[in-house]
Design an enzyme around this catalytic site. Structure first.
Site, PDB file in Angstrom:
ATOM      1  N   LYS A   1     -20.633 -38.977 -15.125  1.00 10.65           N
ATOM      2  CA  LYS A   1     -20.948 -38.988 -13.686  1.00 10.65           C
ATOM      3  C   LYS A   1     -21.391 -40.386 -13.262  1.00 10.65           C
ATOM      4  O   LYS A   1     -20.954 -40.907 -12.234  1.00 10.65           O
ATOM      5  CB  LYS A   1     -22.031 -37.935 -13.376  1.00 10.65           C
ATOM      6  CG  LYS A   1     -21.517 -36.510 -13.485  1.00 10.65           C
ATOM      7  CD  LYS A   1     -22.610 -35.443 -13.394  1.00 10.65           C
ATOM      8  CE  LYS A   1     -22.003 -34.051 -13.631  1.00 10.65           C
ATOM      9  NZ  LYS A   1     -22.979 -32.957 -13.560  1.00 10.65           N
TER      10      LYS A   1
ATOM     11  N   GLN B   1     -29.115 -31.901 -14.247  1.00 10.87           N
ATOM     12  CA  GLN B   1     -28.093 -31.394 -15.165  1.00 10.87           C
ATOM     13  C   GLN B   1     -28.591 -30.105 -15.836  1.00 10.87           C
ATOM     14  O   GLN B   1     -29.700 -30.051 -16.364  1.00 10.87           O
ATOM     15  CB  GLN B   1     -27.747 -32.461 -16.222  1.00 10.87           C
ATOM     16  CG  GLN B   1     -26.564 -32.110 -17.093  1.00 10.87           C
ATOM     17  CD  GLN B   1     -25.237 -32.000 -16.329  1.00 10.87           C
ATOM     18  OE1 GLN B   1     -25.051 -32.642 -15.305  1.00 10.87           O
ATOM     19  NE2 GLN B   1     -24.323 -31.189 -16.808  1.00 10.87           N
TER      20      GLN B   1
ATOM     21  N   ASP C   1     -24.906 -30.573  -5.798  1.00 13.60           N
ATOM     22  CA  ASP C   1     -24.350 -29.543  -6.675  1.00 13.60           C
ATOM     23  C   ASP C   1     -24.047 -28.272  -5.887  1.00 13.60           C
ATOM     24  O   ASP C   1     -23.335 -27.389  -6.386  1.00 13.60           O
ATOM     25  CB  ASP C   1     -25.353 -29.193  -7.787  1.00 13.60           C
ATOM     26  CG  ASP C   1     -25.066 -29.920  -9.089  1.00 13.60           C
ATOM     27  OD1 ASP C   1     -23.888 -30.189  -9.372  1.00 13.60           O
ATOM     28  OD2 ASP C   1     -26.034 -30.199  -9.820  1.00 13.60           O
TER      29      ASP C   1
HETATM   30  N1  GUN Z   1     -23.944 -27.957 -16.105  1.00  9.81           N
HETATM   31  C1  GUN Z   1     -22.677 -27.510 -16.188  1.00  9.81           C
HETATM   32  N2  GUN Z   1     -22.023 -27.715 -15.025  1.00  9.81           N
HETATM   33  C2  GUN Z   1     -22.900 -28.309 -14.185  1.00  9.81           C
HETATM   34  C3  GUN Z   1     -22.804 -28.771 -12.837  1.00  9.81           C
HETATM   35  O1  GUN Z   1     -21.782 -28.663 -12.155  1.00  9.81           O
HETATM   36  N3  GUN Z   1     -23.937 -29.336 -12.334  1.00  9.81           N
HETATM   37  C4  GUN Z   1     -25.086 -29.436 -13.046  1.00  9.81           C
HETATM   38  N4  GUN Z   1     -26.148 -29.991 -12.454  1.00  9.81           N
HETATM   39  N5  GUN Z   1     -25.202 -29.018 -14.301  1.00  9.81           N
HETATM   40  C5  GUN Z   1     -24.112 -28.453 -14.862  1.00  9.81           C
END
Ligand code: GUN
Length: 292
Positions: free
Chosen positions: A52, A96, A119
């Protein structure tokens, strides 16, 4: 059979974002700024967050990575989120997942200002999504919509079967595919681990979204000839012959399923790359909505 290459589709989305950030810079404006919070040393989470951050750089976004030990106090984490909420130079915040067991995922999600919730996990944003109102679409379902759009996959009137009802992927995906959107207007069946006649249901699907997290679970007898198959799985499976000691496996047994499909996503190189494209688009949206 068309391979829905996430690399090509994500590159197109990122090129568009890069054009936007270049124009912002030329106008003397700051770049969008994403804050990512990573807790502990989960290998997969480390990889995703690093990706990211790297993708932010590539598209001219700024990013700040905030790291905590596994043992972090919930109150300290919530306080950090509060400071990021108040920081006018931060456009988007993500924490995350998964989190250590002693931290309430719900409290953390609800602590993020919905206007910075790139998100799209905050209940008020999910509520908007359900009602068909503009909001942040969770990154993975958003990435899948962008992929379907890029490859001009028709969805209207089709039967979509979504396997897995997680808040991150399956449930929002099912809502979006049933919504009145260009990549929506499907009849949707949302399956879960208690679904008794999964094979029969999948056999009726024009579009399959496999988001159950079980490597190579989907076999050819579950797939109708000509179906579109979207594989959301990204499980690390131990493999001593691999350089890193593991391989990434999707939820679909690609080699045997692909010949039956009209289109299918590879793993890796499919949905995963689109998830990041979705996140970046949400961050740009937050920037445009929140900056005076
Ligand atoms: N863990 C797995 N997929 C995601 C996501 O799309 N966002 C976040 N913050 N954590 C994740």
């Amino acid at each position: 059979m068309l391979v829905l290459d996430g690399k090509i589709a994500a590159a197109a989305v990122k090129a568009e974002l890069k054009t936007q950030t270049t124009a912002l810079s030329a106008a003397g404006k700051p770049a969008p700024h994403l804050a990512a919070i990573l807790i502990g040393n989960n290998g997969a989470s480390e990889t995703y967050v690093a990706s990211k951050v790297k993708n932010c750089e590539e598209t001219g976004f700024r990013s700040t990575l905030v790291r905590f030990e596994d043992s972090v106090d919930e109150a300290d984490l919530l306080q950090t989120i509060c400071l990021l909420n108040e920081n006018l130079d931060i456009d988007g915040i993500l924490v995350q997942l998964p989190l250590p067991k002693h931290i309430s995922e719900q409290k953390v999600i609800e602590a993020i200002d919905p206007r910075k919730d790139v998100d799209g996990f905050h209940p008020s944003n999910i509520g908007k999504l359900v009602q068909g109102l503009p909001t942040f679409i969770p990154a993975t379902p958003y990435g899948i919509l962008l992929l379907l759009e890029f490859f001009n996959i028709q969805t209207k009137g089709k039967h979509a079967v979504v396997i897995g009802r997680s808040n991150i992927v399956g449930r929002p995906m099912s809502i979006l595919l049933s919504s009145n959107l260009p990549q929506g207007n499907c009849t949707v069946t949302l399956c879960n681990s208690y679904t008794t006649n999964l094979t029969e249901i999948c056999q009726q699907a024009d579009i399959v979204i496999a988001a159950l997290g079980k490597p190579e679970f989907m076999q050819p007898e579950m797939i109708k000839e000509g179906a579109v198959v979207i594989d959301v799985g990204i499980t690390r499976v131990d493999d001593a012959t691999a350089k890193k000691g593991f391989r990434i496996k999707g939820d679909v047994h690609f080699e045997s399923v692909a010949p039956k499909c009209s289109a299918i996503t590879p793993v890796p190189g499919g949905v995963g790359l689109m998830t990041i494209a979705g996140l970046l688009k949400n961050t740009m949206q937050a920037y445009l909505q929140n900056r005076p």
